[in-house]
Design an enzyme around this catalytic site. Sequence first.
Site, PDB file in Angstrom:
ATOM      1  N   SER A 176       0.842  -1.181   0.000  1.00 30.73           N
ATOM      2  CA  SER A 176       0.000   0.000   0.000  1.00 30.73           C
ATOM      3  C   SER A 176       0.887   1.244   0.000  1.00 30.73           C
ATOM      4  CB  SER A 176      -0.968  -0.028   1.195  1.00 30.73           C
ATOM      5  OG  SER A 176      -1.973   0.944   1.033  1.00 30.73           O
ATOM      6  N   ASP A 398      -8.741  -5.888  -5.105  1.00 30.20           N
ATOM      7  CA  ASP A 398      -8.427  -4.733  -4.257  1.00 30.20           C
ATOM      8  C   ASP A 398      -9.416  -3.603  -4.538  1.00 30.20           C
ATOM      9  OD1 ASP A 398      -7.228  -2.560  -2.932  1.00 30.20           O
ATOM     10  OD2 ASP A 398      -5.212  -3.323  -3.311  1.00 30.20           O
ATOM     11  N   HIS A 437      -7.050  -5.959  -0.528  1.00 26.41           N
ATOM     12  CA  HIS A 437      -5.938  -5.021  -0.431  1.00 26.41           C
ATOM     13  C   HIS A 437      -4.910  -5.522   0.582  1.00 26.41           C
ATOM     14  CE1 HIS A 437      -3.691  -1.357  -0.472  1.00 26.41           C
ATOM     15  NE2 HIS A 437      -3.918  -1.128   0.808  1.00 26.41           N
TER      16      HIS A 437
END
Length: 475
Positions: A176, A398, A437
């Site tokens: 991320s 995601d 994610h």
Amino acid sequence: MRLPVFAGLAALAALHVAPAHADTACTALTGTVFPAGHVTSARVMPEADGLPAYCEVRATALPAISIEVRLPMEGWNGKYYQAGCGGFCGILGRADAGSGWINAMRPGLERGYATATSDSGHHGLSVVDASWADHNPQAERDWGWRSIGETNRVAGHLIDAFYGEPAEQAIFQGCSTGGRMAHMAALRYPEMFDGIISGAPAMDYTGLVATALSWFMQANTDADGTPILKPGKEALVGEAVLAQCDGADGAEDGLIADPRACDVDLSGLACTDAAAEDCLTEAELGVIAKWREGPRNAAGDQLYPGGIPEGSEPFWGLWLTGLPGGGGKLNHAFAANFGAYMAFADDPGAGWAPTDFDFETDPARLAAMASVYNADDPDISAFRAAGGKMIVWHGWADAIVTPYKTVDWYEKAAEVAGGEDALNENVALFMVPGLDHCGLQPGPTGLSQADLDPLTPLEAWLADGTAPRSIMAAE
């Protein structure tokens, strides 16, 4: 860049085992001063929870980057492992408070690496809190890129001081925002890391968090300011999507191998009379259509690659629609904080909301801060020239850092490199069906970050040139 361990040296490297260090050697690091920084504490942490005993060192790189370095008390493998941080960071060592490996020092420490991470240069109340950046360009710079190099520099001083020699190899791992940091490391510090692991990289914060997340928020906001698609219909949509897409790859396994390969028609879910739990209103269908499309201006120009992927529906509660009992909808929190305090050169402040984002004029206003945060430049030729190896991975399901940007970056990087074969000498991309994610939430098939292990194939790639074929953990 540290010298890679070539095949001829592999046997010698395997014999490198640092001697055990006395507790006093650890505590003696307290108060150590180095250029533009100092150690604030040092203590021995006993073996526990599968981790070896290590010297935990807390340090500050001036003006305000808090860094933690973990040095194995014995069995150091002679190498260094640096971890990124998630969201807006601000909580030192947050990832290591749990058992996961994402943005954590744990994977390196378990294998004998000296490890380090940072808070990226500020203290935050949570990872969605960006108020620290309000009219604070110094802190924005540290979060954007400087904390990466400073963490590496400070860790290097402490490794030298504790072991009497530098690390012979360095690896960076992040997901991320940590993935953005991984790409930034390849761009700004191309000789610093021999190997890089980049997961679900939020490499274009102005395009993603300011533009795309504001689009998703506005799409789901009614004229009176209330959400249109509320918690509770994610499963309805997900079941219809899976029914139409599961077999597109030739295998019905409960996973969508590539959402681009399926054209979903949700018209069969349309309510015929009044709104009900087992159908979608015209307004709700409109929300999903805009989510799938992704942000555009009035002329129809795509402002960010793609939208919310098919197959991500099981994870919408945390990111998009909110959880039935409250909470979730983190996309909104990230967009609101980023727009208020970070996205623009002149911060509008707490009164700003994602519904204020203007898709005609605001994208151009993001350019100044894009130069500080974004790491989506596909030209990583300096990193490749230095011999660096990079594993990039992303979940196809995601729903916050949408996967299409990563695919777009990879395709452009291949073009810059002179073709995919040339790029694959240094970069390997793995797109994982059904993965949330960073693998934070287990999917319907149970798939999560626990099923992934990109470090083992990266180590092999660095040691003997064996290109990675999978990042799935061994059974």
